[in-house]
Design a protein around this motif. Structure first.
Motif, PDB file in Angstrom:
ATOM      1  N   ARG A  12       0.699  -1.213  -0.148  1.00  0.00           N
ATOM      2  CA  ARG A  12      -0.021   0.012   0.032  1.00  0.00           C
ATOM      3  C   ARG A  12       0.758   1.264   0.037  1.00  0.00           C
ATOM      4  O   ARG A  12       1.880   1.380   0.417  1.00  0.00           O
ATOM      5  CB  ARG A  12      -0.962   0.128   1.369  1.00  0.00           C
ATOM      6  CG  ARG A  12      -1.784  -0.998   1.205  1.00  0.00           C
ATOM      7  CD  ARG A  12      -2.959  -1.144   2.076  1.00  0.00           C
ATOM      8  NE  ARG A  12      -3.930  -2.460   1.913  1.00  0.00           N
ATOM      9  CZ  ARG A  12      -5.020  -2.061   2.123  1.00  0.00           C
ATOM     10  NH1 ARG A  12      -5.625  -0.943   2.318  1.00  0.00           N
ATOM     11  NH2 ARG A  12      -5.641  -3.191   1.945  1.00  0.00           N
ATOM     12  N   LEU A  13       0.187   2.302  -0.629  1.00  0.00           N
ATOM     13  CA  LEU A  13       1.206   3.655  -0.650  1.00  0.00           C
ATOM     14  C   LEU A  13       0.649   4.492   0.633  1.00  0.00           C
ATOM     15  O   LEU A  13      -0.396   4.647   0.847  1.00  0.00           O
ATOM     16  CB  LEU A  13       0.417   4.382  -1.907  1.00  0.00           C
ATOM     17  CG  LEU A  13       1.090   5.691  -2.242  1.00  0.00           C
ATOM     18  CD1 LEU A  13       2.635   5.316  -2.557  1.00  0.00           C
ATOM     19  CD2 LEU A  13       0.505   6.307  -3.366  1.00  0.00           C
ATOM     20  N   PRO A  14       1.682   5.107   1.375  1.00  0.00           N
ATOM     21  CA  PRO A  14       1.459   5.864   2.343  1.00  0.00           C
ATOM     22  C   PRO A  14       0.854   7.061   2.051  1.00  0.00           C
ATOM     23  O   PRO A  14       0.969   7.518   0.897  1.00  0.00           O
ATOM     24  CB  PRO A  14       2.737   6.513   3.077  1.00  0.00           C
ATOM     25  CG  PRO A  14       3.792   5.186   2.314  1.00  0.00           C
ATOM     26  CD  PRO A  14       3.118   4.793   1.057  1.00  0.00           C
ATOM     27  N   PRO A  15      -0.378   7.527   2.780  1.00  0.00           N
ATOM     28  CA  PRO A  15      -1.046   8.905   2.401  1.00  0.00           C
ATOM     29  C   PRO A  15      -0.207   9.901   2.144  1.00  0.00           C
ATOM     30  O   PRO A  15      -0.369  10.895   1.301  1.00  0.00           O
ATOM     31  CB  PRO A  15      -1.695   8.998   3.711  1.00  0.00           C
ATOM     32  CG  PRO A  15      -2.024   7.792   4.212  1.00  0.00           C
ATOM     33  CD  PRO A  15      -0.697   7.086   4.097  1.00  0.00           C
ATOM     34  N   SER A  16       1.056  10.082   2.785  1.00  0.00           N
ATOM     35  CA  SER A  16       1.909  11.266   2.456  1.00  0.00           C
ATOM     36  C   SER A  16       2.550  11.130   1.056  1.00  0.00           C
ATOM     37  O   SER A  16       2.628  12.238   0.470  1.00  0.00           O
ATOM     38  CB  SER A  16       2.859  11.186   3.388  1.00  0.00           C
ATOM     39  OG  SER A  16       3.765  10.073   3.440  1.00  0.00           O
ATOM     40  N   ALA A  17       2.989   9.932   0.730  1.00  0.00           N
ATOM     41  CA  ALA A  17       3.409   9.698  -0.727  1.00  0.00           C
ATOM     42  C   ALA A  17       2.261   9.978  -1.936  1.00  0.00           C
ATOM     43  O   ALA A  17       2.585  10.623  -2.908  1.00  0.00           O
ATOM     44  CB  ALA A  17       3.810   8.406  -0.895  1.00  0.00           C
ATOM     45  N   ALA A  18       1.073   9.660  -1.460  1.00  0.00           N
ATOM     46  CA  ALA A  18      -0.073  10.073  -2.381  1.00  0.00           C
ATOM     47  C   ALA A  18      -0.297  11.573  -2.563  1.00  0.00           C
ATOM     48  O   ALA A  18      -0.479  12.021  -3.577  1.00  0.00           O
ATOM     49  CB  ALA A  18      -1.477   9.007  -1.764  1.00  0.00           C
ATOM     50  N   ILE A  34      -0.462   8.695 -11.454  1.00  0.00           N
ATOM     51  CA  ILE A  34      -0.575   7.319 -10.943  1.00  0.00           C
ATOM     52  C   ILE A  34       0.645   7.104 -10.223  1.00  0.00           C
ATOM     53  O   ILE A  34       1.878   7.234 -10.212  1.00  0.00           O
ATOM     54  CB  ILE A  34      -0.539   6.245 -12.091  1.00  0.00           C
ATOM     55  CG1 ILE A  34      -1.458   6.532 -13.298  1.00  0.00           C
ATOM     56  CG2 ILE A  34      -0.307   5.055 -11.926  1.00  0.00           C
ATOM     57  CD1 ILE A  34      -1.287   6.151 -14.639  1.00  0.00           C
ATOM     58  N   ARG A  35       0.376   6.576  -8.746  1.00  0.00           N
ATOM     59  CA  ARG A  35       1.236   6.205  -7.857  1.00  0.00           C
ATOM     60  C   ARG A  35       0.553   5.013  -7.102  1.00  0.00           C
ATOM     61  O   ARG A  35      -0.543   4.979  -7.126  1.00  0.00           O
ATOM     62  CB  ARG A  35       1.429   7.306  -6.748  1.00  0.00           C
ATOM     63  CG  ARG A  35       2.139   8.440  -7.401  1.00  0.00           C
ATOM     64  CD  ARG A  35       3.726   8.092  -8.025  1.00  0.00           C
ATOM     65  NE  ARG A  35       4.559   9.227  -8.453  1.00  0.00           N
ATOM     66  CZ  ARG A  35       4.459   9.338  -9.668  1.00  0.00           C
ATOM     67  NH1 ARG A  35       3.598   8.909 -10.739  1.00  0.00           N
ATOM     68  NH2 ARG A  35       5.228  10.349  -9.905  1.00  0.00           N
ATOM     69  N   PRO A  36       1.330   4.012  -6.461  1.00  0.00           N
ATOM     70  CA  PRO A  36       2.777   3.914  -7.001  1.00  0.00           C
ATOM     71  C   PRO A  36       3.184   3.797  -8.288  1.00  0.00           C
ATOM     72  O   PRO A  36       2.211   3.182  -9.173  1.00  0.00           O
ATOM     73  CB  PRO A  36       3.016   2.669  -5.990  1.00  0.00           C
ATOM     74  CG  PRO A  36       1.959   1.812  -5.723  1.00  0.00           C
ATOM     75  CD  PRO A  36       0.663   2.987  -5.862  1.00  0.00           C
ATOM     76  N   ARG A  37       4.284   3.654  -8.689  1.00  0.00           N
ATOM     77  CA  ARG A  37       4.592   3.635 -10.094  1.00  0.00           C
ATOM     78  C   ARG A  37       4.300   2.199 -10.848  1.00  0.00           C
ATOM     79  O   ARG A  37       4.492   2.164 -11.772  1.00  0.00           O
ATOM     80  CB  ARG A  37       6.202   4.084 -10.141  1.00  0.00           C
ATOM     81  CG  ARG A  37       6.327   5.369  -9.891  1.00  0.00           C
ATOM     82  CD  ARG A  37       7.884   5.969 -10.463  1.00  0.00           C
ATOM     83  NE  ARG A  37       8.326   7.092  -9.981  1.00  0.00           N
ATOM     84  CZ  ARG A  37       7.998   8.194 -10.735  1.00  0.00           C
ATOM     85  NH1 ARG A  37       7.453   8.168 -11.880  1.00  0.00           N
ATOM     86  NH2 ARG A  37       8.336   9.463 -10.278  1.00  0.00           N
ATOM     87  N   ARG A  38       4.566   1.112  -9.732  1.00  0.00           N
ATOM     88  CA  ARG A  38       4.331  -0.021 -10.198  1.00  0.00           C
ATOM     89  C   ARG A  38       2.827  -0.339 -11.039  1.00  0.00           C
ATOM     90  O   ARG A  38       2.527  -1.141 -11.505  1.00  0.00           O
ATOM     91  CB  ARG A  38       4.533  -0.923  -9.140  1.00  0.00           C
ATOM     92  CG  ARG A  38       3.490  -1.029  -8.142  1.00  0.00           C
ATOM     93  CD  ARG A  38       3.986  -2.181  -7.088  1.00  0.00           C
ATOM     94  NE  ARG A  38       3.376  -1.660  -5.646  1.00  0.00           N
ATOM     95  CZ  ARG A  38       3.758  -0.913  -4.861  1.00  0.00           C
ATOM     96  NH1 ARG A  38       5.049  -0.110  -5.103  1.00  0.00           N
ATOM     97  NH2 ARG A  38       3.079  -0.407  -3.683  1.00  0.00           N
ATOM     98  N   TRP A  39       1.789   0.814 -10.453  1.00  0.00           N
ATOM     99  CA  TRP A  39       0.502   0.749 -11.211  1.00  0.00           C
ATOM    100  C   TRP A  39       0.399   1.103 -12.581  1.00  0.00           C
ATOM    101  O   TRP A  39      -0.600   1.016 -13.461  1.00  0.00           O
ATOM    102  CB  TRP A  39      -0.219   1.239 -10.282  1.00  0.00           C
ATOM    103  CG  TRP A  39      -0.690   0.593  -9.235  1.00  0.00           C
ATOM    104  CD1 TRP A  39       0.027   0.633  -7.743  1.00  0.00           C
ATOM    105  CD2 TRP A  39      -1.742  -0.413  -9.146  1.00  0.00           C
ATOM    106  NE1 TRP A  39      -0.674  -0.124  -7.143  1.00  0.00           N
ATOM    107  CE2 TRP A  39      -1.666  -0.695  -7.540  1.00  0.00           C
ATOM    108  CE3 TRP A  39      -2.949  -0.671  -9.741  1.00  0.00           C
ATOM    109  CZ2 TRP A  39      -2.696  -1.757  -7.194  1.00  0.00           C
ATOM    110  CZ3 TRP A  39      -3.778  -1.485  -9.040  1.00  0.00           C
ATOM    111  CH2 TRP A  39      -3.687  -2.074  -8.010  1.00  0.00           C
TER     112      TRP A  39
END
Length: 82
Positions: A12-18, A34-39
């Motif tokens: 999961r992506l941390p809210p701060s990174a989003a 689009i984050r994380p980049r793997r998506w």
């Protein structure tokens, strides 16, 4: 339901990174964020991947059971997205 996704998509992506990605995207006037980049790959190939994922979901008895349970909840005051 997460167990049905490939392992690479489990993290999961941390809210701060989003939030950082959204701010940067808005500043760049990006047409999509689009984050994380793997998506990115999944987003790019969604026209091919979605029918494959749909077929897998149709064959999965556990997911079908969960969906049937949600369908039975129609009309309740409890949101089905919880």
């Amino acid at each position: 339901m997460m167990a049905t996704y490939p392992r690479v998509l489990h993290k999961r992506l941390p809210p701060s990174a989003a939030g950082d990605a959204i701010v940067a995207g808005i500043e760049r006037r990006a047409p999509r964020i689009i984050r994380p980049r793997r998506w990115v790959v999944m987003s790019t190939l969604r026209g091919i991947l979605n029918p494959l994922i749909d077929a897998r979901i149709e064959r999965d008895a556990e997911i079908q059971s969960l969906l049937a349970e949600l369908d039975r909840r129609t009309g309740e005051r409890t949101p089905t997205t919880a």
